[in-house]
Design an enzyme around this catalytic site. Structure first.
Site, PDB file in Angstrom:
ATOM      1  N   LYS A  25      11.926 -24.834  13.062  1.00  0.00           N
ATOM      2  CA  LYS A  25      13.648 -24.114  13.635  1.00  0.00           C
ATOM      3  C   LYS A  25      14.329 -24.768  12.808  1.00  0.00           C
ATOM      4  CE  LYS A  25      14.618 -23.788  18.106  1.00  0.00           C
ATOM      5  NZ  LYS A  25      15.555 -24.290  19.361  1.00  0.00           N
ATOM      6  N   HIS A  72       3.890 -27.243  -2.424  1.00  0.00           N
ATOM      7  CA  HIS A  72       3.204 -26.201  -2.096  1.00  0.00           C
ATOM      8  C   HIS A  72       1.178 -26.395  -2.393  1.00  0.00           C
ATOM      9  CE1 HIS A  72       0.896 -22.823  -0.489  1.00  0.00           C
ATOM     10  NE2 HIS A  72       0.586 -22.804  -2.348  1.00  0.00           N
TER      11      HIS A  72
END
Length: 114
Positions: A25, A72
């Site tokens: 979050k 990534h």
């Protein structure tokens, strides 16, 4: 002739249900979307919090996070590609140095009259 890149993959295929789960979050405040909180639960959370904590102390905004290159495949790439990605006002928060006891930036919660 045409050339193409060779792609190589490791021999270990992991099923989606077997992958470690992570929850994240990002909390932003003010018109400039100053990052004032960041929560993460999952593998590698400690390392992510340390790095992003530095960015927060320097006054990072959502736009600063959006402008980072996502590494990534990592869980931390989710913080710099979080929806809505790239739509924040392009305002950086890294204008004040929090070093040597200087006070950190505060979000502008109210619009200032022009």
């Amino acid at each position: 002739g045409r050339r193409s890149a060779n792609l190589y993959y490791g021999p270990w295929q992991v099923e989606a249900d077997d992958k470690p789960k992570t929850a994240m979050k990002l909390i932003c405040a003010g018109e400039e979307e100053l990052v004032v909180g960041l929560h993460v639960i999952g593998m590698g959370a400690d390392e992510m919090l340390q790095g992003f904590g530095i960015a927060m102390k320097m006054g990072a905004t959502k736009a600063d996070f959006d402008s980072c290159v996502a590494i990534h495949p990592t869980a931390s790439e989710e913080f710099v590609t979080m929806f809505p990605w790239g739509l924040s006002k392009q305002d950086t928060g890294a204008k004040l140095s929090p070093l040597n006891g200087a006070t950190g930036p505060e979000p502008n919660l109210f619009k200032t009259p022009a």
